[in-house]
Write a protein that holds these residues in place. Structure first.
Motif, mmCIF file in Angstrom:
data_model
loop_
_atom_site.group_PDB
_atom_site.id
_atom_site.type_symbol
_atom_site.label_atom_id
_atom_site.label_comp_id
_atom_site.label_asym_id
_atom_site.label_seq_id
_atom_site.Cartn_x
_atom_site.Cartn_y
_atom_site.Cartn_z
ATOM 1 N N PHE A 64 0.839 -1.192 0.000
ATOM 2 C CA PHE A 64 0.000 0.000 0.000
ATOM 3 C C PHE A 64 0.871 1.238 0.000
ATOM 4 N N THR A 65 0.237 2.381 -0.110
ATOM 5 C CA THR A 65 0.926 3.672 -0.100
ATOM 6 C C THR A 65 0.411 4.497 1.066
ATOM 7 N N LEU A 66 1.323 5.130 1.785
ATOM 8 C CA LEU A 66 0.973 6.036 2.876
ATOM 9 C C LEU A 66 1.222 7.455 2.388
ATOM 10 N N LYS A 67 0.183 8.303 2.437
ATOM 11 C CA LYS A 67 0.323 9.640 1.860
ATOM 12 C C LYS A 67 -0.214 10.694 2.815
ATOM 13 N N ASP A 68 0.234 11.925 2.593
ATOM 14 C CA ASP A 68 -0.341 13.106 3.244
ATOM 15 C C ASP A 68 -0.426 14.197 2.190
ATOM 16 N N ALA A 69 -0.607 15.437 2.613
ATOM 17 C CA ALA A 69 -0.791 16.532 1.659
ATOM 18 C C ALA A 69 0.476 16.840 0.872
ATOM 19 N N GLU A 70 1.659 16.485 1.398
ATOM 20 C CA GLU A 70 2.919 16.853 0.753
ATOM 21 C C GLU A 70 3.560 15.729 -0.045
ATOM 22 N N SER A 71 3.439 14.478 0.389
ATOM 23 C CA SER A 71 4.197 13.413 -0.255
ATOM 24 C C SER A 71 3.518 12.079 -0.009
ATOM 25 N N GLN A 72 4.146 11.000 -0.519
ATOM 26 C CA GLN A 72 3.646 9.662 -0.308
ATOM 27 C C GLN A 72 4.809 8.688 -0.155
ATOM 28 N N LEU A 73 4.539 7.546 0.482
ATOM 29 C CA LEU A 73 5.581 6.577 0.829
ATOM 30 C C LEU A 73 5.048 5.182 0.543
ATOM 31 N N ASN A 74 5.821 4.388 -0.215
ATOM 32 C CA ASN A 74 5.455 2.997 -0.471
ATOM 33 C C ASN A 74 5.710 2.164 0.771
ATOM 34 N N CYS A 75 4.774 1.253 1.075
ATOM 35 C CA CYS A 75 4.872 0.433 2.282
ATOM 36 C C CYS A 75 4.595 -1.022 1.931
ATOM 37 N N VAL A 76 5.192 -1.936 2.727
ATOM 38 C CA VAL A 76 4.946 -3.358 2.588
ATOM 39 C C VAL A 76 4.818 -3.955 3.985
ATOM 40 N N LEU A 77 3.797 -4.808 4.162
ATOM 41 C CA LEU A 77 3.598 -5.523 5.425
ATOM 42 C C LEU A 77 3.606 -7.011 5.098
ATOM 43 N N PHE A 78 4.684 -7.696 5.554
ATOM 44 C CA PHE A 78 4.802 -9.114 5.270
ATOM 45 C C PHE A 78 3.858 -9.906 6.163
#
Length: 467
Positions: A64-78
């Motif tokens: 999934f992707t974690l985002k806010d108003a300024e940017s976003q971050l790719n995430c993985v949960l094994f």
């Protein structure tokens, strides 16, 4: 010793010094270095944002992707991480994640390898809420088949709430307006703070005991309080309250907080209302609707009577119309009308036959006039005169057109004739022997005889030799 004078000219660009040896990295080596630095300098972090592009793979891993108003971050949960809180991840939900910042080398992109998940703003309380919800649901406390219907016309209800809160005032206000005869037995308790959950559970059990002993039994129990934060409503999320509602012999309605608030007591209860006022309206709906029905029964009966009377009047009118259609006088009048139609048709047929005979006689007369020889000769003579006039006109038109076309061709021929070119001062030079037209100086030879034609006369000449 005098210092050397520094030149004002810079010849470095013309004569560069030898460059140091370069260290060229592959993309994989550079990515590996960045990954080591990132994991060493940043490492494990807590980060908050909104979940988007959530994808659950068949392998059990979540991306999934974690985002806010300024940017976003790719995430993985094994699949072997955060087993108890994996269900909190949904698109659009704001969460707080704990994880290790690293780089996925095949793509060269940095990502967060998640190890813990919490809902933003509520943290451990929300996690505890979800855990208890899953546990009680697995035990069957939320099962639909065990929920009991509320009585339609309750006469006495038990009320579990704070005697000083806004919820009891809202409930009383609605009950007085919609069903003043409803009796209520209040089991006061705290609805917020330390020990409030135990008091709520005790109040529910107290009302059940009272119902078992009294000669005027209760019909249901209403557990309610006004809105607030998750911490304020937490007493209704305790397991002891859920167990007390589940074990209650009386049907239980839960009305905690506002419409958007959901508590464990809402899921366990036999019915849930969005607000305390909504709960009071649901409880009094049967009596209130019956009163409304009775108050409007007179108007509805008058409407039904008027509608039925109108239907019967319409049926009577239709019967009268059918009787009028089958009356003997009506049939006799129809026969008279039919007789008039037949008489009129007979007269029309007679007139039509007379006109047809007259027309046929007139046509025969005209045909006889047309086949007389004299008349035929006159017509043929007129036709011959017309053809003569048409032939003369056609010949005259063709002759005029031919004359015009001949004049145009003569003019074009005159313009294209060589004499016209010679008249403008040009000349034509040919070989005197062969008559071939000379178009270039390279075509002649020394001593060759030439003949030049002018507008008037011609001139013979000989090509001179090369000097």
């Amino acid at each position: 010793m005098a210092k050397p004078v520094k030149s004002q000219w810079n010849f470095g660009e013309l004569f560069p010094t030898e460059a140091p040896a370069r260290k060229v990295l592959t993309v994989g080596e550079l990515t590996a270095q960045v990954k080591r630095l990132l994991e060493k300098q940043v490492g494990q972090v807590w980060v908050t944002g909104e979940v988007t592009n959530f994808r659950a793979q068949a392998s059990g891993h979540f991306y999934f992707t974690l985002k806010d108003a300024e940017s976003q971050l790719n995430c993985v949960l094994f699949r072997n991480e955060a087993r108890d809180s994996r269900g909190l991840l949904q698109d659009g939900r704001k969460v707080v994640l704990q994880g290790d910042l690293t780089i996925y080398e095949p793509r060269g992109q940095y990502q967060l390898r998640v190890t813990a998940v919490e809902l933003q703003g509520v943290g451990a309380l929300q996690l505890a809420f979800e855990k208890l919800k899953q546990k009680l649901n697995a035990e069957g406390l939320f099962a639909t088949e065990r929920k009991r219907p509320l009585p339609r016309y309750p006469q006495r209800i038990g009320l579990v709430t704070s005697p000083t809160g806004a919820a009891i005032r809202d409930v009383l206000h609605v009950v007085r307006r919609r069903n003043p005869g409803l009796e209520m037995a209040l089991a006061p308790c705290r609805v917020q703070g330390q020990g409030a959950a135990e008091e709520i559970a005790a109040a529910i059990r107290l009302l059940n005991e009272f119902n078992a002993k009294t000669k005027s039994p209760l019909d249901l129990i209403l557990v309610t309080r006004g809105g607030g934060s998750l911490e304020d409503l937490w007493a209704f999320n305790e397991e002891v309250v859920a167990r007390a509602i589940f074990e209650s012999a009386l049907p239980v309605m839960s009305a905690v907080g506002h419409e958007i608030d959901f508590t464990i007591s809402d899921f366990v209860a036999d019915a849930r209302a969005a607000t305390p006022s909504a709960a009071a309206e649901i409880i009094t709906e049967g009596v209130f609707a019956s009163c409304q029905f009775l108050s409007g029964a007179g108007d509805r009966m008058r409407q039904l009577f008027g509608r039925r009377l109108g239907e019967k009047g319409l049926q009577l009118e239709q019967c009268a119309q059918r009787l009028a259609r089958v009356h003997p006088r009506r049939r006799f009048n129809e026969w008279l009308q039919r007789l008039d139609d037949l008489r009129g048709s007979l007269w029309r047929c007679a007139r039509q036959g007379t006109r047809s005979q007259q027309t046929a006689w007139r046509n025969l007369r005209e045909r006889l006039m047309r086949v007389r020889p004299r008349r035929l000769l006159e017509q043929r003579g007129e036709l011959l005169q017309q053809e003569k006039r048409r032939l003369r006109e056609n010949v005259r038109h063709r002759f005029t057109s031919a004359q015009d076309r001949l004049a145009a061709l003569e003019t074009r021929l005159r313009l294209l004739a060589p004499e016209q070119v010679l008249a403008r001062g040009y000349s034509i030079t040919t070989d005197a022997v062969t008559g071939r037209v000379i178009r270039s100086a390279v075509e002649v030879k020394p001593g060759q005889r030439l003949r030049t034609r002018l507008k008037e006369g011609q001139v013979e000449s000989r090509v001179a030799g090369n000097e």
